[in-house]
Design a protein around this motif. Structure first.
Motif, PDB file in Angstrom:
ATOM      1  N   ALA A   1      12.338  -5.428   6.252  1.00  0.00           N
ATOM      2  CA  ALA A   1      13.002  -4.364   5.500  1.00  0.00           C
ATOM      3  C   ALA A   1      12.323  -3.021   5.752  1.00  0.00           C
ATOM      4  O   ALA A   1      11.100  -2.924   5.840  1.00  0.00           O
ATOM      5  N   ALA A   2      13.122  -1.977   5.852  1.00  0.00           N
ATOM      6  CA  ALA A   2      12.606  -0.627   6.114  1.00  0.00           C
ATOM      7  C   ALA A   2      11.962  -0.037   4.867  1.00  0.00           C
ATOM      8  O   ALA A   2      12.335  -0.365   3.737  1.00  0.00           O
ATOM      9  N   TYR A   3      10.988   0.856   5.071  1.00  0.00           N
ATOM     10  CA  TYR A   3      10.421   1.647   3.984  1.00  0.00           C
ATOM     11  C   TYR A   3       9.801   2.912   4.544  1.00  0.00           C
ATOM     12  O   TYR A   3       9.345   2.937   5.689  1.00  0.00           O
ATOM     13  N   GLY A   4       9.810   3.966   3.720  1.00  0.00           N
ATOM     14  CA  GLY A   4       9.264   5.247   4.144  1.00  0.00           C
ATOM     15  C   GLY A   4       9.999   5.885   5.292  1.00  0.00           C
ATOM     16  O   GLY A   4       9.499   6.796   5.933  1.00  0.00           O
TER      17      GLY A   4
ATOM     18  N   TYR B   1       0.842  -1.201   0.000  1.00  0.00           N
ATOM     19  CA  TYR B   1       0.000   0.000   0.000  1.00  0.00           C
ATOM     20  C   TYR B   1       0.875   1.247   0.000  1.00  0.00           C
ATOM     21  O   TYR B   1       0.590   2.214  -0.724  1.00  0.00           O
ATOM     22  N   TRP B   2       1.940   1.216   0.806  1.00  0.00           N
ATOM     23  CA  TRP B   2       2.862   2.346   0.828  1.00  0.00           C
ATOM     24  C   TRP B   2       3.522   2.523  -0.535  1.00  0.00           C
ATOM     25  O   TRP B   2       3.634   3.648  -1.035  1.00  0.00           O
ATOM     26  N   GLN B   3       3.923   1.423  -1.153  1.00  0.00           N
ATOM     27  CA  GLN B   3       4.646   1.494  -2.412  1.00  0.00           C
ATOM     28  C   GLN B   3       3.757   1.919  -3.576  1.00  0.00           C
ATOM     29  O   GLN B   3       4.155   2.740  -4.404  1.00  0.00           O
ATOM     30  N   GLY B   4       2.541   1.360  -3.637  1.00  0.00           N
ATOM     31  CA  GLY B   4       1.677   1.617  -4.775  1.00  0.00           C
ATOM     32  C   GLY B   4       0.723   2.780  -4.556  1.00  0.00           C
ATOM     33  O   GLY B   4       0.844   3.834  -5.180  1.00  0.00           O
ATOM     34  N   ASN B   5      -0.215   2.627  -3.642  1.00  0.00           N
ATOM     35  CA  ASN B   5      -1.264   3.627  -3.446  1.00  0.00           C
ATOM     36  C   ASN B   5      -0.748   4.938  -2.870  1.00  0.00           C
ATOM     37  O   ASN B   5      -1.255   6.014  -3.192  1.00  0.00           O
TER      38      ASN B   5
END
Length: 376
Positions: free
Chosen positions: A162-165, A126-130
């Motif tokens: 894995a980290a994101y944002g 959701y973070w990556q796409g939307n």
């Protein structure tokens, strides 16, 4: 140590939390929905000796109004996780897509009312796409802790960590198809630390952002003759570990409880003194071997044979294809890259609906697709 624990909703009404050291249940959604099983789930968690958390399913807009509704149900004594993902219509289209600003509005209002919210469930897809891989600095600045979602086989070094944002997950939801106490299709989560660590972070009192067990623990040292809630927790944990005979959870540290403590210490190769100190608590708060082990989507899965018209570019057959099975939530569950125009997809869940996307590598930019309902 790694703890595995469930989070549930009304789909798992009545589920037992026996064997769980942590239990999370849906409380509310939007500005008006309350899970009819929430209050009962809270009681079942207490009876199992599990640390209990609630969660709120966030909608787009009116974060403050949603916070008021959630707080009216959950109150100030139970920590709340925010479930930050889209809501879908019956036809699979998105009905509500919350944004980071909605989460910020919710957090600020919820805390102003006296509530505790520090966990943010935000799936990577959701973070990556939307959300367009947006920075999560606004929620980081509010001290929120990330709960990731990546459904695959679990390991302590797997992709869900894995980290994101700008955030590193402290919890990884690694499957939605686990079986717990006879109930199937249960979300299961992993936390690398102790129950005391988790409790500190979920309530906002923890200082570690890594979830690696840096907390000092909060359980009191207990000896024969002690009474009270901590003894009830002790008796519940001993029962989870198979105390024989099973103890009455009465909060009274008597001879039977002492015998069970010594038997447990013997089993765990601890000092057998009948004193329940930090080492004994740490062992009790782990999961016994009978607790559900991490599982991937291959469990209870089915296969699907897919074929399509071969593609040529300038008279030459393309080198390979990419085939994906995409759930209605937009997440890719299976991806294959066959060299011919057919493939068998495995790891699909019975009864789920997928969009099967096929495209030629180096060929058409827009893949043909169809919706296929998988049943057995």
């Amino acid at each position: 140590m790694t703890i595995f624990y469930p989070d549930v909703s009304s789909y798992q009404t009545g589920i037992s939390f026996t064997g769980c050291v942590i239990a999370v249940a849906k409380a509310t959604e939007g500005t008006g929905y309350t899970n009819p099983d929430y209050a009962s789930a809270k009681v079942r968690a207490a009876n199992a000796g599990a640390f209990f958390c609630a969660y709120h399913f966030l909608h787009a807009g009116n974060g403050a109004g949603q916070a008021a509704h959630a707080f009216s149900v959950v109150g100030s004594n139970v920590p709340l996780m925010i479930d930050f993902e889209p809501e879908y219509n019956a036809n699979g289209t998105i009905a509500s897509a919350p944004q980071v600003t909605d989460a910020v509005d919710f957090i600020n209002e919820y805390r102003s009312l006296g509530g505790k919210t520090y966990l943010l469930y935000l799936p990577h897809w959701y973070w990556q796409g939307n959300l367009g891989q947006t920075s999560l600095a606004p929620v980081i600045n509010l001290g929120m802790l990330l709960v990731s979602s990546d459904y695959t086989t679990y390991s302590d070094t797997g992709p869900g960590w894995a980290a994101y944002g700008g955030m590193t997950p402290i919890v990884w939801q690694y499957t939605s198809t686990a079986t717990l106490n006879g109930v199937s299709n249960v979300d299961m989560n992993a936390y690398k630390g102790t129950v005391a660590d988790f409790q500190a972070q979920a309530t906002g009192g923890g200082t570690s952002q890594s979830g690696n067990g840096s907390g000092s623990g909060s359980e009191p040292t207990l000896t024969e003759g002690d009474t009270g809630p901590a003894v009830q927790t002790l008796q519940t944990r001993l029962n989870v570990w198979g105390a024989n005979p099973s103890l009455t959870v009465d909060g009274d540290f008597g001879p039977l409880t002492l015998a069970a403590v010594k038997a447990f210490q013997t089993q765990q190769n601890l000092t057998v003194d009948g004193i329940v100190g930090p080492q004994t608590w740490a062992a009790l708060n782990q999961n016994p071997g009978t607790y559900p082990a991490p599982t991937g989507l291959a469990v209870g899965s089915v296969t699907l044979s897919v074929t399509w018209d071969a593609v040529t570019v300038n008279g030459q057959a393309v080198a390979s294809y990419t085939v994906e099975a995409v759930g209605l939530n937009g997440e890719v569950y299976v991806r294959e890259t066959p060299t011919t125009n057919s493939v068998v997809l495995s790891g699909l869940v019975p009864g789920w609906t997928y969009n099967i996307l096929v495209w030629a590598n180096g060929g058409p930019g827009t893949p043909p697709h169809a919706s296929i309902k998988v049943t057995v």
